[in-house]
Design an enzyme around this catalytic site. Structure first.
Site, PDB file in Angstrom:
ATOM      1  N   ARG A   1       0.842  -1.193   0.000  1.00  0.00           N
ATOM      2  CA  ARG A   1       0.000   0.000   0.000  1.00  0.00           C
ATOM      3  C   ARG A   1       0.884   1.252   0.000  1.00  0.00           C
ATOM      4  O   ARG A   1       1.920   1.294   0.658  1.00  0.00           O
ATOM      5  CB  ARG A   1      -0.888   0.044   1.254  1.00  0.00           C
ATOM      6  CG  ARG A   1      -2.126  -0.860   1.189  1.00  0.00           C
ATOM      7  CD  ARG A   1      -3.163  -0.357   0.177  1.00  0.00           C
ATOM      8  NE  ARG A   1      -4.353  -1.174   0.149  1.00  0.00           N
ATOM      9  CZ  ARG A   1      -4.549  -2.240  -0.633  1.00  0.00           C
ATOM     10  NH1 ARG A   1      -3.603  -2.633  -1.468  1.00  0.00           N
ATOM     11  NH2 ARG A   1      -5.685  -2.896  -0.602  1.00  0.00           N
TER      12      ARG A   1
ATOM     13  N   GLU B   1      -3.978   7.601  -5.224  1.00  0.00           N
ATOM     14  CA  GLU B   1      -4.261   6.828  -6.444  1.00  0.00           C
ATOM     15  C   GLU B   1      -5.550   7.305  -7.073  1.00  0.00           C
ATOM     16  O   GLU B   1      -6.510   7.574  -6.334  1.00  0.00           O
ATOM     17  CB  GLU B   1      -4.343   5.334  -6.108  1.00  0.00           C
ATOM     18  CG  GLU B   1      -3.013   4.789  -5.613  1.00  0.00           C
ATOM     19  CD  GLU B   1      -3.024   3.276  -5.359  1.00  0.00           C
ATOM     20  OE1 GLU B   1      -4.057   2.628  -5.601  1.00  0.00           O
ATOM     21  OE2 GLU B   1      -1.995   2.756  -4.932  1.00  0.00           O
TER      22      GLU B   1
ATOM     23  N   HIS C   1      -1.126  -0.109  -9.537  1.00  0.00           N
ATOM     24  CA  HIS C   1      -1.857  -0.939  -8.557  1.00  0.00           C
ATOM     25  C   HIS C   1      -2.501  -2.137  -9.274  1.00  0.00           C
ATOM     26  O   HIS C   1      -3.712  -2.355  -9.187  1.00  0.00           O
ATOM     27  CB  HIS C   1      -2.934  -0.105  -7.822  1.00  0.00           C
ATOM     28  CG  HIS C   1      -3.363  -0.739  -6.515  1.00  0.00           C
ATOM     29  ND1 HIS C   1      -3.750  -0.009  -5.429  1.00  0.00           N
ATOM     30  CD2 HIS C   1      -3.461  -2.046  -6.143  1.00  0.00           C
ATOM     31  CE1 HIS C   1      -4.075  -0.833  -4.431  1.00  0.00           C
ATOM     32  NE2 HIS C   1      -3.905  -2.069  -4.854  1.00  0.00           N
TER      33      HIS C   1
HETATM   34  N1  LIG Z   1      -0.832  -4.363  -4.855  1.00  0.00           N
HETATM   35  C1  LIG Z   1      -1.975  -5.016  -4.757  1.00  0.00           C
HETATM   36  O1  LIG Z   1      -2.754  -5.086  -5.696  1.00  0.00           O
HETATM   37  C2  LIG Z   1      -2.309  -5.726  -3.466  1.00  0.00           C
HETATM   38  C3  LIG Z   1      -3.192  -6.814  -3.498  1.00  0.00           C
HETATM   39  C4  LIG Z   1      -3.449  -7.504  -2.303  1.00  0.00           C
HETATM   40  C5  LIG Z   1      -2.892  -7.083  -1.108  1.00  0.00           C
HETATM   41  N2  LIG Z   1      -2.080  -5.984  -1.113  1.00  0.00           N
HETATM   42  C6  LIG Z   1      -1.485  -5.506   0.136  1.00  0.00           C
HETATM   43  O2  LIG Z   1      -0.375  -6.317   0.456  1.00  0.00           O
HETATM   44  C7  LIG Z   1      -0.138  -6.270   1.872  1.00  0.00           C
HETATM   45  C8  LIG Z   1       0.022  -7.685   2.435  1.00  0.00           C
HETATM   46  O3  LIG Z   1      -1.165  -8.422   2.164  1.00  0.00           O
HETATM   47  P1  LIG Z   1      -1.352  -9.920   2.724  1.00  0.00           P
HETATM   48  O4  LIG Z   1      -2.487 -10.501   1.973  1.00  0.00           O
HETATM   49  O5  LIG Z   1      -0.053 -10.631   2.746  1.00  0.00           O
HETATM   50  O6  LIG Z   1      -1.831  -9.578   4.194  1.00  0.00           O
HETATM   51  P2  LIG Z   1      -1.821 -10.519   5.467  1.00  0.00           P
HETATM   52  O7  LIG Z   1      -2.873  -9.978   6.372  1.00  0.00           O
HETATM   53  O8  LIG Z   1      -1.865 -11.959   5.066  1.00  0.00           O
HETATM   54  O9  LIG Z   1      -0.377 -10.245   6.100  1.00  0.00           O
HETATM   55  C9  LIG Z   1      -0.055  -9.090   6.806  1.00  0.00           C
HETATM   56  C10 LIG Z   1       0.968  -9.452   7.881  1.00  0.00           C
HETATM   57  O10 LIG Z   1       1.280  -8.258   8.586  1.00  0.00           O
HETATM   58  C11 LIG Z   1       1.346  -8.570   9.970  1.00  0.00           C
HETATM   59  N3  LIG Z   1       1.031  -7.351  10.726  1.00  0.00           N
HETATM   60  C12 LIG Z   1      -0.181  -6.872  11.079  1.00  0.00           C
HETATM   61  N4  LIG Z   1      -0.053  -5.712  11.730  1.00  0.00           N
HETATM   62  C13 LIG Z   1       1.272  -5.451  11.790  1.00  0.00           C
HETATM   63  C14 LIG Z   1       2.039  -4.386  12.333  1.00  0.00           C
HETATM   64  N5  LIG Z   1       1.447  -3.351  12.936  1.00  0.00           N
HETATM   65  N6  LIG Z   1       3.373  -4.432  12.209  1.00  0.00           N
HETATM   66  C15 LIG Z   1       3.969  -5.491  11.602  1.00  0.00           C
HETATM   67  N7  LIG Z   1       3.298  -6.528  11.071  1.00  0.00           N
HETATM   68  C16 LIG Z   1       1.965  -6.503  11.164  1.00  0.00           C
HETATM   69  C17 LIG Z   1       0.361  -9.674  10.210  1.00  0.00           C
HETATM   70  O11 LIG Z   1       0.744 -10.452  11.326  1.00  0.00           O
HETATM   71  C18 LIG Z   1       0.427 -10.459   8.898  1.00  0.00           C
HETATM   72  O12 LIG Z   1       1.318 -11.543   8.993  1.00  0.00           O
HETATM   73  C19 LIG Z   1      -1.325  -5.496   2.448  1.00  0.00           C
HETATM   74  O13 LIG Z   1      -0.959  -4.149   2.605  1.00  0.00           O
HETATM   75  C20 LIG Z   1      -2.375  -5.591   1.364  1.00  0.00           C
HETATM   76  O14 LIG Z   1      -3.325  -4.539   1.413  1.00  0.00           O
HETATM   77  C21 LIG Z   1      -1.773  -5.327  -2.264  1.00  0.00           C
END
Ligand SMILES: NC(=O)c1ccc[n+]([C@@H]2O[C@H](COP(=O)([O-])OP(=O)(O)OC[C@H]3O[C@@H](n4cnc5c(N)ncnc54)[C@H](O)[C@@H]3O)[C@@H](O)[C@H]2O)c1
Length: 317
Positions: A236, A265, A284
Protein backbone atom coordinates in the site's frame (compact mmCIF):
# COMPACT_ATOMS: atom_id res chain seq x y z
CA UNK A 1 -37.65 -11.34 -2.00
CA UNK A 2 -34.94 -10.04 -4.31
CA UNK A 3 -31.84 -8.79 -2.55
CA UNK A 4 -29.98 -5.85 -4.04
CA UNK A 5 -26.20 -6.19 -4.22
CA UNK A 6 -24.04 -3.28 -5.32
CA UNK A 7 -20.71 -4.30 -6.81
CA UNK A 8 -18.24 -1.41 -6.75
CA UNK A 9 -15.30 -3.62 -7.79
CA UNK A 10 -14.84 -2.92 -11.49
CA UNK A 11 -15.33 -5.17 -14.56
CA UNK A 12 -17.65 -7.52 -12.65
CA UNK A 13 -19.72 -8.80 -15.59
CA UNK A 14 -16.69 -9.34 -17.79
CA UNK A 15 -14.40 -10.97 -15.23
CA UNK A 16 -16.71 -12.54 -12.64
CA UNK A 17 -19.50 -13.96 -14.79
CA UNK A 18 -19.72 -17.15 -12.72
CA UNK A 19 -19.94 -15.30 -9.41
CA UNK A 20 -22.58 -12.96 -10.84
CA UNK A 21 -24.57 -15.98 -12.01
CA UNK A 22 -24.30 -17.58 -8.56
CA UNK A 23 -25.73 -14.45 -6.94
CA UNK A 24 -28.51 -14.10 -9.50
CA UNK A 25 -29.46 -17.77 -9.16
CA UNK A 26 -29.81 -17.12 -5.43
CA UNK A 27 -32.25 -14.25 -5.85
CA UNK A 28 -29.90 -11.28 -6.00
CA UNK A 29 -30.14 -8.29 -8.31
CA UNK A 30 -26.71 -6.92 -9.17
CA UNK A 31 -26.03 -3.22 -9.56
CA UNK A 32 -22.64 -2.71 -11.16
CA UNK A 33 -20.07 0.05 -10.98
CA UNK A 34 -20.01 1.46 -14.50
CA UNK A 35 -17.41 4.14 -13.75
CA UNK A 36 -14.34 1.91 -14.11
CA UNK A 37 -12.85 3.43 -10.92
CA UNK A 38 -13.74 3.68 -7.22
CA UNK A 39 -17.11 5.37 -6.68
CA UNK A 40 -17.40 8.77 -4.99
CA UNK A 41 -19.69 9.49 -2.04
CA UNK A 42 -22.29 11.13 -4.32
CA UNK A 43 -22.23 8.19 -6.73
CA UNK A 44 -22.71 5.77 -3.83
CA UNK A 45 -25.43 7.97 -2.32
CA UNK A 46 -27.50 7.67 -5.49
CA UNK A 47 -27.41 3.86 -5.34
CA UNK A 48 -27.24 2.57 -1.76
CA UNK A 49 -30.60 3.58 -0.23
CA UNK A 50 -32.04 0.07 -0.58
CA UNK A 51 -29.04 -2.24 -1.02
CA UNK A 52 -28.65 -5.35 1.14
CA UNK A 53 -25.01 -6.01 0.39
CA UNK A 54 -21.95 -4.69 -1.34
CA UNK A 55 -19.00 -6.33 -2.99
CA UNK A 56 -16.60 -3.49 -2.45
CA UNK A 57 -13.63 -2.23 -4.38
CA UNK A 58 -11.55 0.52 -2.78
CA UNK A 59 -14.22 3.23 -2.39
CA UNK A 60 -14.68 4.69 1.12
CA UNK A 61 -17.19 2.80 3.30
CA UNK A 62 -17.56 4.76 6.52
CA UNK A 63 -20.24 5.80 8.97
CA UNK A 64 -21.44 8.64 6.73
CA UNK A 65 -22.08 6.07 3.99
CA UNK A 66 -23.62 3.50 6.36
CA UNK A 67 -26.08 6.15 7.58
CA UNK A 68 -27.70 6.31 4.13
CA UNK A 69 -27.73 2.54 3.55
CA UNK A 70 -30.14 1.38 6.27
CA UNK A 71 -30.62 -2.13 4.81
CA UNK A 72 -26.92 -2.86 4.33
CA UNK A 73 -26.01 -6.15 6.04
CA UNK A 74 -22.74 -7.18 4.46
CA UNK A 75 -19.66 -5.62 2.89
CA UNK A 76 -17.59 -8.25 1.15
CA UNK A 77 -14.29 -6.67 0.20
CA UNK A 78 -13.17 -7.69 -3.28
CA UNK A 79 -9.56 -7.95 -2.12
CA UNK A 80 -7.62 -8.12 1.10
CA UNK A 81 -6.80 -4.62 2.41
CA UNK A 82 -9.74 -3.07 4.29
CA UNK A 83 -8.14 0.31 4.90
CA UNK A 84 -11.04 1.86 2.90
CA UNK A 85 -13.66 0.38 5.27
CA UNK A 86 -14.43 1.59 8.79
CA UNK A 87 -14.79 -1.93 10.18
CA UNK A 88 -15.54 -0.70 13.71
CA UNK A 89 -18.35 1.61 12.54
CA UNK A 90 -19.76 -1.27 10.49
CA UNK A 91 -19.67 -3.55 13.52
CA UNK A 92 -21.55 -0.97 15.59
CA UNK A 93 -24.31 -0.99 12.98
CA UNK A 94 -24.40 -4.78 12.73
CA UNK A 95 -22.94 -4.80 9.21
CA UNK A 96 -20.71 -7.83 8.62
CA UNK A 97 -17.40 -7.13 6.85
CA UNK A 98 -15.46 -9.89 5.11
CA UNK A 99 -12.40 -9.91 2.89
CA UNK A 100 -10.85 -12.36 0.47
CA UNK A 101 -7.76 -13.10 2.56
CA UNK A 102 -5.22 -14.98 0.50
CA UNK A 103 -7.40 -14.81 -2.64
CA UNK A 104 -4.98 -12.61 -4.54
CA UNK A 105 -1.78 -13.56 -2.74
CA UNK A 106 -0.34 -15.60 -5.58
CA UNK A 107 -0.91 -12.87 -8.17
CA UNK A 108 0.74 -10.24 -5.96
CA UNK A 109 3.62 -12.56 -5.09
CA UNK A 110 4.27 -13.32 -8.77
CA UNK A 111 4.31 -9.65 -9.72
CA UNK A 112 6.58 -8.90 -6.75
CA UNK A 113 9.10 -11.40 -8.12
CA UNK A 114 8.65 -9.97 -11.62
CA UNK A 115 9.23 -6.45 -10.34
CA UNK A 116 12.40 -7.45 -8.48
CA UNK A 117 13.88 -8.87 -11.68
CA UNK A 118 12.37 -6.05 -13.74
CA UNK A 119 14.02 -3.39 -11.58
CA UNK A 120 17.38 -5.14 -11.31
CA UNK A 121 17.60 -5.81 -15.07
CA UNK A 122 15.86 -2.55 -16.13
CA UNK A 123 13.33 -4.50 -18.21
CA UNK A 124 10.94 -1.59 -18.89
CA UNK A 125 13.81 0.66 -19.98
CA UNK A 126 15.23 -2.07 -22.24
CA UNK A 127 11.79 -2.63 -23.71
CA UNK A 128 11.41 1.07 -24.49
CA UNK A 129 14.87 1.57 -25.99
CA UNK A 130 14.77 -1.68 -28.01
CA UNK A 131 11.52 -0.60 -29.65
CA UNK A 132 13.01 2.80 -30.38
CA UNK A 133 15.78 1.09 -32.36
CA UNK A 134 18.51 1.81 -29.82
CA UNK A 135 20.45 -1.38 -29.13
CA UNK A 136 21.05 -0.18 -25.57
CA UNK A 137 22.32 -3.20 -23.65
CA UNK A 138 22.23 -1.90 -20.06
CA UNK A 139 24.26 -3.94 -17.61
CA UNK A 140 21.99 -5.17 -14.81
CA UNK A 141 22.27 -6.94 -11.48
CA UNK A 142 21.47 -10.53 -10.51
CA UNK A 143 19.28 -11.69 -7.65
CA UNK A 144 21.38 -14.73 -6.74
CA UNK A 145 23.26 -14.57 -3.46
CA UNK A 146 21.39 -11.50 -2.23
CA UNK A 147 19.58 -10.97 1.05
CA UNK A 148 15.90 -10.34 0.44
CA UNK A 149 14.01 -8.69 3.27
CA UNK A 150 10.26 -8.98 3.69
CA UNK A 151 8.51 -6.35 5.81
CA UNK A 152 5.42 -8.32 6.83
CA UNK A 153 5.21 -12.09 6.65
CA UNK A 154 1.56 -12.74 5.83
CA UNK A 155 -0.06 -14.54 2.92
CA UNK A 156 1.72 -12.65 0.14
CA UNK A 157 5.13 -12.50 1.78
CA UNK A 158 5.07 -16.25 2.48
CA UNK A 159 4.35 -16.92 -1.18
CA UNK A 160 7.15 -14.54 -2.20
CA UNK A 161 9.51 -16.44 0.11
CA UNK A 162 8.45 -19.75 -1.42
CA UNK A 163 8.97 -18.51 -4.97
CA UNK A 164 12.36 -17.06 -4.01
CA UNK A 165 13.58 -20.47 -2.90
CA UNK A 166 14.77 -21.19 -6.43
CA UNK A 167 16.79 -17.96 -6.59
CA UNK A 168 19.49 -19.02 -4.07
CA UNK A 169 18.99 -16.05 -1.80
CA UNK A 170 18.84 -15.49 1.95
CA UNK A 171 15.36 -14.44 3.04
CA UNK A 172 14.78 -12.53 6.27
CA UNK A 173 11.44 -11.15 7.45
CA UNK A 174 9.79 -8.97 10.08
CA UNK A 175 6.23 -9.42 11.34
CA UNK A 176 4.61 -8.14 14.54
CA UNK A 177 2.88 -11.50 14.95
CA UNK A 178 5.47 -13.85 13.40
CA UNK A 179 4.33 -17.20 12.04
CA UNK A 180 7.38 -19.16 13.15
CA UNK A 181 6.11 -22.45 11.76
CA UNK A 182 5.74 -21.02 8.24
CA UNK A 183 9.10 -19.27 8.57
CA UNK A 184 10.83 -22.52 9.56
CA UNK A 185 9.18 -24.40 6.70
CA UNK A 186 10.27 -21.77 4.18
CA UNK A 187 13.76 -21.31 5.61
CA UNK A 188 13.09 -17.67 6.48
CA UNK A 189 14.77 -16.03 9.46
CA UNK A 190 12.37 -13.86 11.45
CA UNK A 191 14.19 -10.78 12.76
CA UNK A 192 13.37 -7.23 13.88
CA UNK A 193 12.26 -4.54 11.44
CA UNK A 194 15.50 -2.58 11.90
CA UNK A 195 17.54 -5.64 10.97
CA UNK A 196 15.45 -6.31 7.85
CA UNK A 197 15.87 -2.70 6.75
CA UNK A 198 19.62 -2.64 7.44
CA UNK A 199 20.57 -6.04 5.94
CA UNK A 200 18.44 -6.31 2.81
CA UNK A 201 19.82 -5.96 -0.70
CA UNK A 202 16.22 -6.18 -1.89
CA UNK A 203 13.59 -4.88 0.52
CA UNK A 204 9.95 -5.79 -0.15
CA UNK A 205 7.16 -3.91 1.59
CA UNK A 206 4.33 -6.33 2.40
CA UNK A 207 2.81 -4.92 5.60
CA UNK A 208 -0.86 -3.99 6.01
CA UNK A 209 -1.71 -0.30 5.90
CA UNK A 210 -2.70 0.70 9.45
CA UNK A 211 -2.34 3.93 11.42
CA UNK A 212 0.71 2.39 13.17
CA UNK A 213 2.38 1.35 9.90
CA UNK A 214 1.77 4.67 8.08
CA UNK A 215 5.00 5.83 6.38
CA UNK A 216 6.83 2.84 7.88
CA UNK A 217 9.48 3.64 5.28
CA UNK A 218 10.39 7.30 5.79
CA UNK A 219 13.59 9.28 5.16
CA UNK A 220 15.18 7.85 8.30
CA UNK A 221 14.36 4.25 7.33
CA UNK A 222 15.59 4.68 3.74
CA UNK A 223 18.77 6.21 5.22
CA UNK A 224 19.32 2.98 7.20
CA UNK A 225 19.11 0.77 4.10
CA UNK A 226 22.23 -0.66 2.46
CA UNK A 227 23.85 1.51 -0.19
CA UNK A 228 22.83 0.27 -3.63
CA UNK A 229 19.80 -1.70 -2.37
CA UNK A 230 16.48 -2.07 -4.19
CA UNK A 231 13.06 -1.28 -2.73
CA UNK A 232 9.81 -2.91 -3.90
CA UNK A 233 6.32 -1.88 -2.74
CA UNK A 234 3.39 -4.05 -3.80
CA UNK A 235 1.44 -3.49 -0.54
CA UNK A 236 0.00 0.00 0.00
CA UNK A 237 1.19 3.52 -0.82
CA UNK A 238 0.50 4.85 2.68
CA UNK A 239 3.31 2.64 4.02
CA UNK A 240 5.93 4.71 2.23
CA UNK A 241 6.86 8.39 2.23
CA UNK A 242 7.13 8.81 -1.55
CA UNK A 243 9.19 12.00 -1.36
CA UNK A 244 11.68 10.24 0.91
CA UNK A 245 11.87 7.32 -1.54
CA UNK A 246 12.42 9.71 -4.46
CA UNK A 247 15.16 11.40 -2.40
CA UNK A 248 16.89 8.07 -1.67
CA UNK A 249 16.86 7.24 -5.39
CA UNK A 250 17.98 10.68 -6.55
CA UNK A 251 20.90 10.74 -4.10
CA UNK A 252 22.06 7.33 -5.35
CA UNK A 253 21.51 5.73 -1.93
CA UNK A 254 19.21 3.17 -3.58
CA UNK A 255 20.02 1.49 -6.89
CA UNK A 256 16.39 1.17 -7.91
CA UNK A 257 12.81 0.63 -6.91
CA UNK A 258 9.64 -0.97 -8.18
CA UNK A 259 6.33 0.51 -7.12
CA UNK A 260 2.79 -0.75 -7.69
CA UNK A 261 0.97 1.39 -5.08
CA UNK A 262 1.00 5.11 -4.32
CA UNK A 263 0.18 7.58 -1.56
CA UNK A 264 -2.58 8.97 -3.80
CA UNK A 265 -4.26 6.83 -6.44
CA UNK A 266 -4.54 7.24 -9.34
CA UNK A 267 -1.14 8.85 -8.96
CA UNK A 268 -0.69 12.16 -10.76
CA UNK A 269 1.77 12.40 -13.65
CA UNK A 270 3.72 14.90 -11.52
CA UNK A 271 4.77 12.13 -9.13
CA UNK A 272 8.56 12.59 -8.79
CA UNK A 273 9.00 8.80 -8.94
CA UNK A 274 7.81 8.85 -12.57
CA UNK A 275 10.78 11.01 -13.59
CA UNK A 276 13.41 8.64 -12.26
CA UNK A 277 15.02 6.15 -14.66
CA UNK A 278 15.68 3.53 -12.03
CA UNK A 279 12.07 3.12 -10.98
CA UNK A 280 9.70 0.55 -12.44
CA UNK A 281 6.07 1.51 -11.95
CA UNK A 282 2.73 -0.27 -12.36
CA UNK A 283 -0.74 1.17 -11.59
CA UNK A 284 -1.86 -0.94 -8.56
CA UNK A 285 -2.15 -4.01 -10.75
CA UNK A 286 -0.40 -6.66 -8.67
CA UNK A 287 -3.65 -8.55 -8.06
CA UNK A 288 -5.14 -8.01 -11.53
CA UNK A 289 -5.21 -11.47 -13.08
CA UNK A 290 -8.05 -13.51 -14.55
CA UNK A 291 -7.31 -16.17 -11.95
CA UNK A 292 -7.71 -13.67 -9.11
CA UNK A 293 -11.02 -12.37 -10.46
CA UNK A 294 -12.44 -15.89 -10.72
CA UNK A 295 -11.25 -16.89 -7.24
CA UNK A 296 -12.20 -13.68 -5.45
CA UNK A 297 -15.49 -13.53 -7.35
CA UNK A 298 -16.43 -16.89 -5.82
CA UNK A 299 -15.17 -16.00 -2.31
CA UNK A 300 -17.04 -12.67 -2.17
CA UNK A 301 -20.31 -13.95 -3.68
CA UNK A 302 -20.33 -16.85 -1.22
CA UNK A 303 -19.71 -14.50 1.71
CA UNK A 304 -22.62 -12.27 0.66
CA UNK A 305 -24.96 -15.25 0.32
CA UNK A 306 -23.80 -16.67 3.67
CA UNK A 307 -24.54 -13.44 5.54
CA UNK A 308 -27.91 -12.93 3.84
CA UNK A 309 -28.86 -16.53 4.75
CA UNK A 310 -27.82 -16.03 8.38
CA UNK A 311 -24.72 -18.23 8.12
CA UNK A 312 -21.31 -17.14 9.46
CA UNK A 313 -19.17 -16.24 6.46
CA UNK A 314 -15.53 -17.19 6.07
CA UNK A 315 -13.02 -14.37 6.57
CA UNK A 316 -15.35 -12.40 8.85
CA UNK A 317 -13.37 -9.43 10.18
N1 LIG B 1 -0.83 -4.36 -4.85
C1 LIG B 1 -1.98 -5.02 -4.76
O1 LIG B 1 -2.75 -5.09 -5.70
C2 LIG B 1 -2.31 -5.73 -3.47
C3 LIG B 1 -3.19 -6.81 -3.50
C4 LIG B 1 -3.45 -7.50 -2.30
C5 LIG B 1 -2.89 -7.08 -1.11
N2 LIG B 1 -2.08 -5.98 -1.11
C6 LIG B 1 -1.49 -5.51 0.14
O2 LIG B 1 -0.38 -6.32 0.46
C7 LIG B 1 -0.14 -6.27 1.87
C8 LIG B 1 0.02 -7.69 2.43
O3 LIG B 1 -1.16 -8.42 2.16
P1 LIG B 1 -1.35 -9.92 2.72
O4 LIG B 1 -2.49 -10.50 1.97
O5 LIG B 1 -0.05 -10.63 2.75
O6 LIG B 1 -1.83 -9.58 4.19
P2 LIG B 1 -1.82 -10.52 5.47
O7 LIG B 1 -2.87 -9.98 6.37
O8 LIG B 1 -1.87 -11.96 5.07
O9 LIG B 1 -0.38 -10.24 6.10
C9 LIG B 1 -0.06 -9.09 6.81
C10 LIG B 1 0.97 -9.45 7.88
O10 LIG B 1 1.28 -8.26 8.59
C11 LIG B 1 1.35 -8.57 9.97
N3 LIG B 1 1.03 -7.35 10.73
C12 LIG B 1 -0.18 -6.87 11.08
N4 LIG B 1 -0.05 -5.71 11.73
C13 LIG B 1 1.27 -5.45 11.79
C14 LIG B 1 2.04 -4.39 12.33
N5 LIG B 1 1.45 -3.35 12.94
N6 LIG B 1 3.37 -4.43 12.21
C15 LIG B 1 3.97 -5.49 11.60
N7 LIG B 1 3.30 -6.53 11.07
C16 LIG B 1 1.96 -6.50 11.16
C17 LIG B 1 0.36 -9.67 10.21
O11 LIG B 1 0.74 -10.45 11.33
C18 LIG B 1 0.43 -10.46 8.90
O12 LIG B 1 1.32 -11.54 8.99
C19 LIG B 1 -1.33 -5.50 2.45
O13 LIG B 1 -0.96 -4.15 2.61
C20 LIG B 1 -2.37 -5.59 1.36
O14 LIG B 1 -3.33 -4.54 1.41
C21 LIG B 1 -1.77 -5.33 -2.26
Amino acid sequence: MTKKILVTATNYSQLCAEAKKLLEENGCEIIENTFGRPMTFDELKARIGDIDGVIAGVDAWNDEVFAIAPQLKVISRFGVGVDNIDVEAARRRGIKVTNAAGGNANAVAELTIGLIVGAMRAVPQLHATTRQGAWDRFVGREVVGRTVGLLGFGNIAQKVARKLSGFDVTVIAYDKYPNLEAAAKLGVAMVGADEVIARSDILCMLLPSLPETRRFMNADAFGRMKDGAYFVNTARGALVDEDALAGALTSGKLAGAAIDVYEREPSSVDNPLFRLDRVVTTPHTAAETFETYTGIGAITATAVLDVLAGRTPKNLL
